[in-house]
Design an enzyme around this catalytic site. Structure first.
Site, PDB file in Angstrom:
ATOM      1  N   GLN A 144       0.906  -1.127  -0.017  1.00  0.00           N
ATOM      2  CA  GLN A 144      -0.035  -0.011  -0.067  1.00  0.00           C
ATOM      3  C   GLN A 144       0.837   1.057  -0.058  1.00  0.00           C
ATOM      4  O   GLN A 144       2.076   1.241   0.327  1.00  0.00           O
ATOM      5  CB  GLN A 144      -0.925   0.015   1.288  1.00  0.00           C
ATOM      6  CG  GLN A 144      -0.409   0.194   2.606  1.00  0.00           C
ATOM      7  CD  GLN A 144      -1.116   0.384   3.597  1.00  0.00           C
ATOM      8  OE1 GLN A 144      -2.084   1.274   3.874  1.00  0.00           O
ATOM      9  NE2 GLN A 144      -1.380  -0.950   4.297  1.00  0.00           N
ATOM     10  N   GLU A 158      48.779  24.604  21.957  1.00  0.00           N
ATOM     11  CA  GLU A 158      49.565  23.351  21.745  1.00  0.00           C
ATOM     12  C   GLU A 158      50.147  23.158  20.434  1.00  0.00           C
ATOM     13  O   GLU A 158      51.422  22.761  20.310  1.00  0.00           O
ATOM     14  CB  GLU A 158      48.656  22.007  22.079  1.00  0.00           C
ATOM     15  CG  GLU A 158      48.312  21.821  23.513  1.00  0.00           C
ATOM     16  CD  GLU A 158      49.323  21.225  24.300  1.00  0.00           C
ATOM     17  OE1 GLU A 158      50.287  20.840  23.753  1.00  0.00           O
ATOM     18  OE2 GLU A 158      49.047  20.915  25.287  1.00  0.00           O
ATOM     19  N   CYS A 161      45.929  19.180  26.653  1.00  0.00           N
ATOM     20  CA  CYS A 161      47.374  18.638  26.795  1.00  0.00           C
ATOM     21  C   CYS A 161      47.040  17.300  27.131  1.00  0.00           C
ATOM     22  O   CYS A 161      47.499  16.223  26.732  1.00  0.00           O
ATOM     23  CB  CYS A 161      48.021  19.221  28.101  1.00  0.00           C
ATOM     24  SG  CYS A 161      49.524  18.628  28.334  1.00  0.00           S
TER      25      CYS A 161
END
Lengths: 553, 553
Positions: B65, B538, B464
């Site tokens: 359907q 960093e 870190c």
């Protein structure tokens, strides 16, 4: 009727405020059904739903199974399967097709429909052959046909290690998997994934490593022993000649039944959501990892299912996809407020106050009603002032305008009160003095207006405007025939059930809701407290006239 | 291999932090499949999933359907359906059974299993007879059997108006529904609901009013005309002799296909979640109302499906059921951070820094490496101090302890550096002066430590500790044979891939995650900024030695 009867009115659902969603991404899942709900079409529907997409289905077979194993399988009649595909493809625009376990007939039929309706569109193929349980699910010779005819149409295929070995040996024309030779290193696996992609011309290969954990020394446990430390899945994208190696912690959970179906269905949903293949794969691996970790191991006595819903908050108490920060979805802050445990009981005392039934059933002594109208007249003056102060700190022009409109409505309300009181010979309305309840309420509002920000002021003003709408509907519910109701009482009730008031309420709600996405959780708690306080002041306001000695005027 | 290759490391998924979910509520849905996904078993699974419950299935029939209609139906073979029920009931503890469209055989079989496995447990029965489309789905004579044999076992039955009329006339032994007489008022409907409950002895009746809207004057539109204004659903609870009348705004959306299945499945899920019947019904009506309102009307050419997922945020970007306030689920703040657009590119520059490949492939000039070790030694002293300051403002004893352990690890790290430097004759480590990159980084940390709260300090310290773990894994990925690598370089890499470091990282992560549920969205934005800033510091820290003139020591 003598029964207990409650009316719960969920109207004013501020439908004009809630943003209609963008088109739902659609995924057609073609797979067998797993009655126990952990794998197959059930896992597909759950995963696609979990990613906020729309799932259609083409069920290739039914199985009777549970976490301990499969009792029996019954394939869908091919003719019927064809009707299912036709019904889906000809009506709904399908963004991604995802296949799991296919049988020979369904796999050939699908091919036809892919060519007719889905050429060049995303197609995620999970070459189901070996289940997490280790049992063979599909016929290996049949796999040959699938490899030759389906793989080249696939955006991505997602074999696990055992399946990859079978595919690899088929492509290498080996008699058995044993002739494969040793596969020991990450490079061996990468080579396997790349070879499969390049030989079958599928767009990408995800070689799932869930069955072959690695130890702390980056060696395959099944070769070198040691404790399983992590899992490595390898994505190879042919068109970019790019490998993506995804590492996840090894989990000991027994809830892994359906992980293969789930990862393929999640990838399909993510692609339907327009994620790039690499992002779709990473997001899906994260999802499956968390779903395995979060598995409810009490489910079933065997290898249990994943937890597909670990991230889902039930609606209403949950949050909307458009809003991850607040515990209600856009346009439904008022619903959240009214259902809040701090608010709900006081709110019910307010909008179902005995004062209302007394009015609707002519039981309220006239002097009490007139006292109330006098006090409400006094109160409305402060109420209007506070809306003015709100306009003074409103965040935008629209909000200023909304405040002005509300002040207009309040003026109309006061005018109606004035008529009532004048008809009673009470004409010097400026000389009316506030009762204790009225003064407490007005002072509270004015204090908020002077010390808090716009949103807090709006919340303090909200119980009155929204509460009277619901309260009047509650009062009306006692009226069988308007002819029985005292005219003054009826007019008062009709004031707040009339269109002019509903329109004012609608506008107030939209103005309120449209700014509620900006509050923080901390501020939210303060707002709930304010709303609850004011609801109690409203209760007191209706209780106070009920405490006067009755007399008919 | 020359291919482009990326490693995505999803380890440290902090599994110990994420709370295991409580037992999943389970619902067995017995219904036919709607291939287009809007109704039937598909709607059941979607609704049950949307409420965070676990769905099992017993598929009574397959249908082909779409939104325009049903092409064909094929009932599941009774013998097979029995195997499905047996597999489910004997293995998994089922909290609630929900039935939709049944056929005569499946309905009789279910009866048997309800008696055998589910006596006295919640059973939600949707007497599917008329679909929203208006078409008859089930045989009315068959309904007689269901009424007599199933209703008395039901916790709640959920007929729509047409179905209620058929049931009502059956119970009244009328020949046709036309003999019913006029049903015009709310009282008429209440009477109907109560009669059905009292005659069939089901526990409760929800008479759904979706097909019979009311106008502004509280009259049935189909009787008195006027514009549809609202919908009224009526719940009658026999054991309490209580009516609950629920009113919702009338919606014009065409997306109502499957609303009947959805409301019954939602009620089943809510009952499985231990809501009281009245709350379960109200919550479900709200859900369906919003799902209809949010329907994607571009789905299909006919009566489209509801939007079952309007409230669902995809996982990871979404929120957890335990936490509605933040855009990550508990234990996954770091994942959120690393994927944040402000962080992700800088993070990648950091953990894939060229410095690392140079170390792993012996390409880094020794003077650059030694310079780095000297600077890192200086940096670590400040880094340890800042952890001390964090301990000073830590929210609980556990956190103070965690800070102390991290300081221990830093001391061990400094000791390893000391050995390297001593072996080079660099002994007066106290006389080492910070480079520009080192000073900037240390000053930033100390400034945060002195001006911000504990969570902010933790975030500043995070890049870190977590970054070195990932960076070392990245460096290792260049190593084919450890024997080829300079011993100092290899030791340095192994420092951060070793168990002692992973344990420190695990502890740091748990300490961080366990406190992230307390932050506000505003604070969250600040934390993201801090984390991104520090990642850049960093990057600079590793770039600075690369800028020295090369020389071999």
């Amino acid at each position: 009727m003598t029964n207990q009867s409650t009316v719960v009115d969920l109207r004013l659902s501020s439908k004009r405020v809630v943003g209609k969603p963008v088109k739902l991404p659609t995924v057609l899942a073609c797979s067998g059904s797993d009655s126990s709900g952990g794998a197959g079409i059930e896992a597909d529907i759950k995963s696609i739903t979990a990613f906020g997409c729309y799932a259609l289905t083409a069920i290739t077979s039914l199985t009777a199974q549970n976490t301990k194993g499969v009792t029996s399988i019954e394939n869908t009649d091919p003719k019927f399967f064809e009707e299912i595909l036709e019904a889906n493809f000809e009506d709904i625009e399908i963004d991604v097709v995802k296949t799991g376990l296919l049988n020979p007939e369904s796999s050939r039929l699908l091919l036809k429909f892919l060519d007719k309706y889905h050429k060049g569109k995303p197609f995620v193929l999970d070459p189901v052959l070996v289940a997490t349980s280790g049992s063979m699910l599909a016929d290996q010779h049949e796999l040959g046909f699938t490899i030759d005819s389906h793989f080249k149409k696939a955006t991505i295929i997602t074999p696990n290690f055992e399946e990859a070995c079978v595919i690899y040996s088929y492509l290498k024309k080996l008699k058995t998997v044993d002739e494969l030779g040793e596969i020991e290193t990450l490079e061996d696996l990468k080579g396997m994934a790349k070879f499969i992609q390049q030989t079958t011309h599928c767009n990408s290969v995800l070689l799932k490593g869930g069955h072959i954990p690695w130890n702390r020394n980056e060696q395959l446990v099944k070769k070198k022993g040691g404790d399983p430390a992590y899992i490595t899945d390898i994505l190879y994208q042919g068109h970019l000649d790019k490998f993506t190696v995804i590492k996840t912690d090894y989990l000991t959970s027994s809830g892994t039944h359906g992980s293969g179906c789930t990862i393929a269905a999640s990838i399909a949903a993510n692609i339907a959501r327009s994620l790039k293949i690499e992002d779709a794969v990473i997001s899906s691996i994260r999802y499956v990892h968390q779903a395995i970790f979060g598995a409810d191991e009490t489910l079933g006595q065997g290898k249990g299912p994943l937890n597909h819903v670990f991230h889902i908050s039930p609606p209403i108490n949950g949050t909307s996809a458009e809003n991850n920060f607040l515990p209600f979805y856009p346009g439904h802050f008022l619903d959240y407020l009214l259902e809040h445990p701090l608010v709900s009981p006081i709110w019910k005392n307010y909008i179902n106050h005995p004062f209302l039934e007394n009015v609707a059933t002519n039981k309220l002594a006239k002097n009490r009603f007139i006292h109330y109208i006098c006090q409400d007249y006094v109160y409305l003056a402060s109420y209007a002032r506070v809306h003015g102060l709100a306009a003074g700190v409103a965040p935008d022009i629209e909000s200023i305008k909304a405040e002005a409109h509300i002040i207009d409505s309040i003026m109309e309300e006061m005018h109606r009160h004035k008529d009532v009181l004048n008809s009673r010979g009470i004409v010097k309305l400026d000389e009316l003095r506030p009762s204790k309840a009225c003064k407490q309420y007005s002072d509270y509002l004015l204090n908020i207006a002077k010390t808090s920000d716009w949103v807090a002021i709006k919340i303090a003003l909200a119980p009155c405007i929204f509460g009277y709408y619901y309260a009047a509907i509650y009062a009306r519910s006692f009226i069988k025939d308007e002819a029985d109701v005292d005219e003054e009482f009826l007019n008062w009730i009709n004031t707040y059930t009339g269109d002019w008031y509903k329109d004012a309420v609608d506008e107030a709600r939209q103005s309120l809701e449209s700014h509620m996405q900006a509050v923080s959780p901390v501020q939210l708690a303060e707002l709930v407290k304010i709303f609850a306080d004011v609801c109690q002041l409203e209760v007191n306001f209706w209780t106070s006239p009920m405490e006067l000695p009755e007399q008919d005027l």
